[in-house]
Design an enzyme around this catalytic site. Structure first.
Site, short mmCIF file in Angstrom:
data_model
loop_
_atom_site.label_atom_id
_atom_site.label_comp_id
_atom_site.label_asym_id
_atom_site.label_seq_id
_atom_site.Cartn_x
_atom_site.Cartn_y
_atom_site.Cartn_z
N CYS A 1 36.12 9.30 -17.16
CA CYS A 1 35.39 10.48 -17.62
C CYS A 1 33.97 10.14 -18.03
O CYS A 1 33.00 10.73 -17.56
CB CYS A 1 36.13 11.12 -18.79
SG CYS A 1 35.18 12.40 -19.61
N GLY B 1 41.87 13.90 -4.25
CA GLY B 1 42.83 13.86 -5.36
C GLY B 1 42.92 12.47 -5.94
O GLY B 1 42.33 11.51 -5.41
N HIS C 1 25.41 39.40 -28.85
CA HIS C 1 24.65 40.09 -27.80
C HIS C 1 23.21 39.62 -27.82
O HIS C 1 22.64 39.51 -28.91
CB HIS C 1 24.70 41.61 -28.04
CG HIS C 1 23.87 42.38 -27.06
ND1 HIS C 1 24.29 42.60 -25.77
CD2 HIS C 1 22.63 42.94 -27.16
CE1 HIS C 1 23.36 43.29 -25.13
NE2 HIS C 1 22.34 43.50 -25.94
P1 NAI Z 1 41.47 17.84 -6.21
O1 NAI Z 1 42.92 17.78 -6.26
O2 NAI Z 1 40.69 18.72 -7.11
O3 NAI Z 1 41.02 18.25 -4.71
C1 NAI Z 1 41.39 17.54 -3.58
C2 NAI Z 1 41.21 18.43 -2.36
O4 NAI Z 1 41.36 17.62 -1.21
C3 NAI Z 1 42.23 19.54 -2.27
O5 NAI Z 1 41.57 20.76 -2.01
C4 NAI Z 1 43.10 19.11 -1.10
O6 NAI Z 1 43.63 20.18 -0.37
C5 NAI Z 1 42.13 18.32 -0.27
N1 NAI Z 1 42.73 17.32 0.62
C6 NAI Z 1 43.79 16.51 0.36
N2 NAI Z 1 44.01 15.69 1.43
C7 NAI Z 1 43.06 15.97 2.34
C8 NAI Z 1 42.72 15.44 3.63
N3 NAI Z 1 43.43 14.45 4.17
N4 NAI Z 1 41.67 15.99 4.31
C9 NAI Z 1 40.95 17.00 3.76
N5 NAI Z 1 41.21 17.53 2.55
C10 NAI Z 1 42.23 17.02 1.84
O7 NAI Z 1 40.99 16.32 -6.33
P2 NAI Z 1 39.56 15.68 -6.61
O8 NAI Z 1 38.47 16.64 -6.29
O9 NAI Z 1 39.57 14.38 -5.91
O10 NAI Z 1 39.56 15.46 -8.17
C11 NAI Z 1 40.51 14.56 -8.73
C12 NAI Z 1 40.86 14.89 -10.15
O11 NAI Z 1 39.75 14.75 -11.00
C13 NAI Z 1 41.38 16.29 -10.29
O12 NAI Z 1 42.65 16.20 -10.87
C14 NAI Z 1 40.42 16.97 -11.18
O13 NAI Z 1 41.07 17.80 -12.10
C15 NAI Z 1 39.67 15.85 -11.88
N6 NAI Z 1 38.29 16.25 -12.02
C16 NAI Z 1 37.96 17.25 -12.87
C17 NAI Z 1 36.68 17.69 -12.97
C18 NAI Z 1 36.36 18.83 -13.85
O14 NAI Z 1 37.16 19.19 -14.68
N7 NAI Z 1 35.20 19.48 -13.71
C19 NAI Z 1 35.59 17.08 -12.22
C20 NAI Z 1 36.04 16.07 -11.31
C21 NAI Z 1 37.34 15.68 -11.26
#
Ligand code: NAI
Length: 454
Positions: free
Chosen positions: A40, A267, A440
């Site tokens: 983080c 992910g 507001h």
């Molecule tokens: P994510 O789970 O948010 O998104 C991964 C995306 O990749 C999904 O839409 C999925 O359908 C897609 N995907 C999976 N396999 C694939 C493939 N082979 N080809 C194309 N698309 C594919 O995961 P992400 O963005 O990597 O983030 C990881 C973690 O970090 C999450 O759990 C998130 O909550 C956390 N995070 C939170 C943030 C925030 O709260 N603002 C910012 C960055 C990360």
């Protein structure tokens, strides 16, 4: 010495648990193999927000004519953005170290592994020494998922393919960036690199970006980014990483996207190997440590909090889980609830959400009503968003007349979504919420406006 409490991992779950336990008078030791603050603080939430803020300022000025601002001579220096990001991270890391120290936590900056259990407690080895403690919190976090796509590991090795870590530290921005995965990391990074002038393509396996977020808001967000020049390939499966290109299957055909750099953001997976879980038989399921609602594992006095339990991979969930674990250690009854945890995608505009979406509620068979309202009903929004097309959506329990979910596509929504979380947590009814005064003019007033549509 026998510690009261040993914490493995110094990210949000680990450092907060250590601080809280130290504050309560426990004798605490915390092990961290990289840098305290975890993903983080070092290569996630904080670095992205620092960079996205620069991008937002730049974007605002670049499209400032409608607000009476000229953009002549405007430029963004990516390497300076990275340098500032590094400064912010350094400040916060020293802040965490100071907080650990002031709460009398012993910090060991080394990799720790559980080695077993003796009559005196659990044992952990780190830095060539063995430490013993009565309780353990496992807070080892998560790592990017790396799927078996041909050419991917070679791409990572050569530096062509980046994870969030590299995407937040390269000083030379790519001209062409391909993002695999249109989830949170993918969208935030696509947003940044698009703002600073890169040609960005997002390849997403599902038929929509933004994961479980409300589809109405996600479609508007996608439309906004398409206007800014990002190309989206949905329902697309990456089949191979080549030299300077990503091959993917879409509509039954193999297509190519060319890139100088690729970001892999599909992910994350809990970090459960190499920490000695098997030495004390900690139960895992689908790669995550199994915890109950007090963050207890199947072993006595062994707790797990944060991404490693795979419940909700968010830093703020980790904070609360850490507190629940420590409270239970201290004999104070505390239960973790997951029904009102806000989540935010820090795009421009931000998309903030809490509780059920229309689709998650319907899939659970809940009897709901929804209220959908344009953000243009907020005076402050209108003042600051020329041509803005954000919306708010509320999900209501039809019978109880309470809010069970809220989604807002507008800047500042990250700052006020917690109000809706509070309504959900306390089960406030529409009539009770109607009596709450909002300042507001603020963008948050949209919640009040939406409620009064009922
Ligand atoms: P994510 O789970 O948010 O998104 C991964 C995306 O990749 C999904 O839409 C999925 O359908 C897609 N995907 C999976 N396999 C694939 C493939 N082979 N080809 C194309 N698309 C594919 O995961 P992400 O963005 O990597 O983030 C990881 C973690 O970090 C999450 O759990 C998130 O909550 C956390 N995070 C939170 C943030 C925030 O709260 N603002 C910012 C960055 C990360």
């Amino acid at each position: 010495m026998i510690y009261d409490f040993m914490v493995i991992g110094g990210g949000p779950a680990g450092y907060l648990a250590a601080e809280r336990a130290g504050h309560a008078g426990l004798n605490v030791i915390c092990f961290e193999k990289n840098s305290v603050g975890g993903v983080c603080l070092n290569e996630g939430c904080i670095p992205t927000k620092t960079m996205l803020y620069s991008a937002k300022l730049y974007d605002g000025a670049a499209h400032g004519e409608k607000y009476g601002i000229s953009s002549t001579g405007l430029a963004i220096d990516h390497s300076k953005v990275i340098a500032r990001k590094n400064k912010v991270v350094k400040t916060l890391v020293s802040g965490v170290k100071a907080a650990l120290k002031s709460n009398n936590v012993t910090l060991v900056e080394a990799e720790a592994e559980i080695t077993g259990k003796t009559g005196q407690g659990y044992t952990v080895s780190a830095n060539g020494s063995i430490y013993t403690g009565k309780r353990i919190l496992i807070a080892t976090g998560s790592s990017p998922a790396i799927p078996p796509i041909p050419g991917l590991s070679e791409g990572i090795e050569s530096g062509f393919v980046m994870t969030n870590r590299e995407a937040l530290s390269i000083t030379e921005p790519p001209e062409k960036l391909v993002v695999i995965g249109g989830g949170v990391i993918g969208l935030e990074m696509a947003s940044y690199y698009n703002s600073i002038g890169a040609d960005v393509t997002v390849i997403e396996m599902l038929d929509h970006i933004g994961g479980e977020n409300d589809i109405d808001l996600i479609k508007i967000l996608q439309r906004n980014y398409e206007k800014k020049g990002i190309k989206f390939h949905l329902s697309s499966k990456v089949t191979e990483i080549g030299k300077g290109e990503v091959l993917f299957e879409k509509d039954g055909q193999v297509q190519k996207a060319f890139a100088d750099k690729v970001l892999l953001s599909i992910g994350r997976r809990p970090n459960t190997s190499g920490i000695g879980l098997e030495k004390i038989n900690v139960l895992t399921e689908r790669g995550a440590i199994v915890t109950d609602d007090r963050m207890k594992t199947n072993q006595p006095e062994v707790y797990a909090a944060g991404d490693v339990n795979g419940r909700s991979m968010l830093a703020h969930t980790a904070y609360r889980e850490a507190e629940v674990a420590v409270n239970n250690m201290l004999g104070k009854r505390d239960i973790m609830r997951y029904n009102a945890i806000p989540s935010v995608i820090y795009t421009n505009p931000e998309l903030a959400s809490v509780g059920e979406t229309e689709s998650t509620a319907r899939s659970k068979g809940m009897d709901i009503e929804t209220i959908k309202l344009s953000m243009r009903f907020s005076g402050r929004y209108l003042a600051e968003n020329e041509g803005g097309d954000g919306i708010v959506k509320l999900v209501l329990d039809k019978e109880r007349k309470t809010i069970i979910g809220a989604q807002v596509l507008a800047n500042y929504s990250s700052e006020f979504i917690v109000a809706c979380g509070t309504f959900i947590e306390h089960g406030l009814t529409i009539d009770e919420i109607k009596k709450i005064v909002f300042p507001h003019p603020t963008v948050s007033e949209i919640i009040r406006e939406a409620i009064f549509q009922y």
